[in-house]
Design a protein around this motif. Structure first.
Motif, PDB file in Angstrom:
ATOM      1  N   ALA A 180      73.986 163.980  25.446  1.00 13.49           N
ATOM      2  CA  ALA A 180      73.398 163.006  26.374  1.00 13.49           C
ATOM      3  C   ALA A 180      72.503 162.021  25.644  1.00 13.49           C
ATOM      4  O   ALA A 180      72.529 160.814  25.924  1.00 13.49           O
ATOM      5  CB  ALA A 180      72.606 163.736  27.456  1.00 13.49           C
ATOM      6  N   ILE A 181      71.713 162.514  24.695  1.00 13.86           N
ATOM      7  CA  ILE A 181      70.808 161.644  23.942  1.00 13.86           C
ATOM      8  C   ILE A 181      71.597 160.626  23.117  1.00 13.86           C
ATOM      9  O   ILE A 181      71.229 159.453  23.052  1.00 13.86           O
ATOM     10  CB  ILE A 181      69.882 162.497  23.054  1.00 13.86           C
ATOM     11  N   GLU A 182      72.681 161.068  22.513  1.00  8.00           N
ATOM     12  CA  GLU A 182      73.495 160.127  21.748  1.00  8.00           C
ATOM     13  C   GLU A 182      74.119 159.075  22.655  1.00  8.00           C
ATOM     14  O   GLU A 182      74.198 157.891  22.289  1.00  8.00           O
ATOM     15  CB  GLU A 182      74.586 160.864  20.975  1.00  8.00           C
ATOM     16  N   GLU A 183      74.522 159.478  23.840  1.00  5.16           N
ATOM     17  CA  GLU A 183      75.113 158.529  24.780  1.00  5.16           C
ATOM     18  C   GLU A 183      74.099 157.502  25.271  1.00  5.16           C
ATOM     19  O   GLU A 183      74.475 156.426  25.760  1.00  5.16           O
ATOM     20  CB  GLU A 183      75.734 159.281  25.967  1.00  5.16           C
ATOM     21  N   LEU A 184      72.801 157.809  25.121  1.00  5.32           N
ATOM     22  CA  LEU A 184      71.752 156.854  25.476  1.00  5.32           C
ATOM     23  C   LEU A 184      71.493 155.866  24.342  1.00  5.32           C
ATOM     24  O   LEU A 184      70.609 155.024  24.452  1.00  5.32           O
ATOM     25  CB  LEU A 184      70.454 157.609  25.800  1.00  5.32           C
ATOM     26  N   ASP A 185      72.269 155.991  23.262  1.00  6.85           N
ATOM     27  CA  ASP A 185      72.150 155.131  22.080  1.00  6.85           C
ATOM     28  C   ASP A 185      70.919 155.451  21.241  1.00  6.85           C
ATOM     29  O   ASP A 185      70.409 154.598  20.527  1.00  6.85           O
ATOM     30  CB  ASP A 185      72.166 153.646  22.458  1.00  6.85           C
ATOM     31  N   ALA A 186      70.444 156.687  21.321  1.00 11.49           N
ATOM     32  CA  ALA A 186      69.406 157.119  20.388  1.00 11.49           C
ATOM     33  C   ALA A 186      70.060 157.380  19.039  1.00 11.49           C
ATOM     34  O   ALA A 186      71.178 157.894  18.974  1.00 11.49           O
ATOM     35  CB  ALA A 186      68.729 158.384  20.898  1.00 11.49           C
TER      36      ALA A 186
ATOM     37  N   MET B 122      62.057 152.761  10.158  1.00 17.76           N
ATOM     38  CA  MET B 122      61.566 153.651  11.214  1.00 17.76           C
ATOM     39  C   MET B 122      62.444 153.497  12.459  1.00 17.76           C
ATOM     40  O   MET B 122      62.766 152.396  12.862  1.00 17.76           O
ATOM     41  CB  MET B 122      60.105 153.317  11.546  1.00 17.76           C
ATOM     42  N   GLU B 123      62.835 154.629  13.020  1.00 19.53           N
ATOM     43  CA  GLU B 123      63.648 154.614  14.240  1.00 19.53           C
ATOM     44  C   GLU B 123      62.861 155.230  15.400  1.00 19.53           C
ATOM     45  O   GLU B 123      61.952 156.049  15.190  1.00 19.53           O
ATOM     46  CB  GLU B 123      64.937 155.406  14.036  1.00 19.53           C
ATOM     47  N   ILE B 124      63.226 154.826  16.594  1.00 16.47           N
ATOM     48  CA  ILE B 124      62.711 155.456  17.810  1.00 16.47           C
ATOM     49  C   ILE B 124      63.806 156.365  18.348  1.00 16.47           C
ATOM     50  O   ILE B 124      64.966 155.936  18.493  1.00 16.47           O
ATOM     51  CB  ILE B 124      62.358 154.411  18.885  1.00 16.47           C
ATOM     52  N   GLY B 125      63.494 157.611  18.618  1.00 15.53           N
ATOM     53  CA  GLY B 125      64.480 158.550  19.133  1.00 15.53           C
ATOM     54  C   GLY B 125      63.946 159.325  20.327  1.00 15.53           C
ATOM     55  O   GLY B 125      62.935 158.949  20.941  1.00 15.53           O
ATOM     56  N   ILE B 126      64.615 160.403  20.634  1.00 13.24           N
ATOM     57  CA  ILE B 126      64.265 161.235  21.791  1.00 13.24           C
ATOM     58  C   ILE B 126      64.282 162.699  21.380  1.00 13.24           C
ATOM     59  O   ILE B 126      65.183 163.132  20.654  1.00 13.24           O
ATOM     60  CB  ILE B 126      65.254 161.015  22.956  1.00 13.24           C
ATOM     61  N   SER B 127      63.321 163.456  21.834  1.00 11.40           N
ATOM     62  CA  SER B 127      63.312 164.901  21.604  1.00 11.40           C
ATOM     63  C   SER B 127      64.082 165.597  22.715  1.00 11.40           C
ATOM     64  O   SER B 127      63.952 165.241  23.893  1.00 11.40           O
ATOM     65  CB  SER B 127      61.874 165.429  21.577  1.00 11.40           C
ATOM     66  N   THR B 128      64.866 166.598  22.351  1.00  8.74           N
ATOM     67  CA  THR B 128      65.563 167.374  23.386  1.00  8.74           C
ATOM     68  C   THR B 128      64.567 168.106  24.282  1.00  8.74           C
ATOM     69  O   THR B 128      64.932 168.536  25.381  1.00  8.74           O
ATOM     70  CB  THR B 128      66.538 168.398  22.772  1.00  8.74           C
TER      71      THR B 128
END
Length: 265
Positions: A22-28, A1-7
């Protein structure tokens, strides 16, 4: 299971092509892409999104603006439904290019407070039809609990799930709060069909907040319940743009939740 971010968390701040970067640069490592408008419901736009990120960021799911066409997917008028399905399939084509695993669905919206959805057999059969279409594009359909839409109260999914055996679920803890029910009531009936979880916190005043140790929501309890259910999906932070000041706040929330998750999963 991963924790990510919704656009969706960046809706109104960045367009998706900038949000995924931007989300990838946050290490998501995972995200949900919230396609915002008709010009984004196509394969060319999906290719643009892919060009703005690397394979290190996996698109777990896609989401669309509910009122554009989702209510019409359940229309009794065949011409109306046909047009809505065409738009839906365009979104699924985009999802396939993004290699998304799930499509997050709201369904019909409650335009009036008196609106109730009780034709469970018909709704369930319509859901089954949509799950079959979704499967053609290598994805699964997840019905989200949303206070102002189909799944506004616990019990709705129980009524329709036998008619749509392949229908999965998206648990949104924020929407559970807004519905006035504890999220555990939704999670209990979703069972092993929950594949996506939308995460948010709540502050001392009961307002939606970015996950942090200052918040009041017990993420450890949630993750334990998910683990007990054999959860094999992903969780994504989904909050409103006014719930944080800077992108670094999102990174802090991501790391905060990962630390809790690592103790359980």
């Amino acid at each position: 299971m991963e924790i990510g971010i919704s656009t969706a968390s960046l809706f109104g701040r960045l367009y998706n092509e900038d949000a995924v970067k931007a989300i990838e640069e946050l290490d998501a490592r995972v995200c949900e892409v919230f396609l915002e408008t008709y010009s984004e419901y196509n394969e060319d736009y999906a290719r643009l999104l892919n060009s703005r990120k690397t394979n290190n960021l996996k698109v777990h799911s896609i989401h669309t603006l509910n009122t554009h066409f989702e209510p019409q997917l359940f229309s009794p008028c065949e011409r109306t439904k046909k047009d809505a399905v065409e738009i839906f399939e365009n979104c699924l084509k985009a999802g396939k290019i993004l290699n998304a695993s799930y499509y997050t669905l709201h369904g019909k919206a409650k335009l009036k407070k008196s609106t109730v959805f009780t034709d469970y057999k018909q709704i369930g059969e319509d859901m089954h039809y949509l799950t079959q279409i979704t499967a053609r594009y290598g994805m699964k359909l997840t019905l989200e609990n949303v206070e102002w839409a189909y799944y506004g109260k616990p019990g709705f999914f129980t009524q329709i799930k036998d008619y749509a055996p392949d229908l999965c679920c998206c648990l949104d803890v924020k929407q559970a709060r807004e519905s006035g029910y504890d999220y555990t009531h939704y999670l209990e009936e979703m069972g092993d069909r929950v594949k996506t979880v939308h995460l948010s916190d709540v502050d001392e005043f009961g307002k939606t907040a970015l996950p942090s140790e200052k918040g009041k929501f017990d993420f450890e309890e949630l993750f334990k319940k998910l683990a007990y259910n054999g959860f094999n999906g992903n969780c994504v932070i989904e909050i409103y743009k006014e719930n944080f000041n800077d992108l670094k706040d999102l990174k802090y929330a991501l790391e905060y939740l990962r630390n809790i998750k690592e103790k359980i999963f």
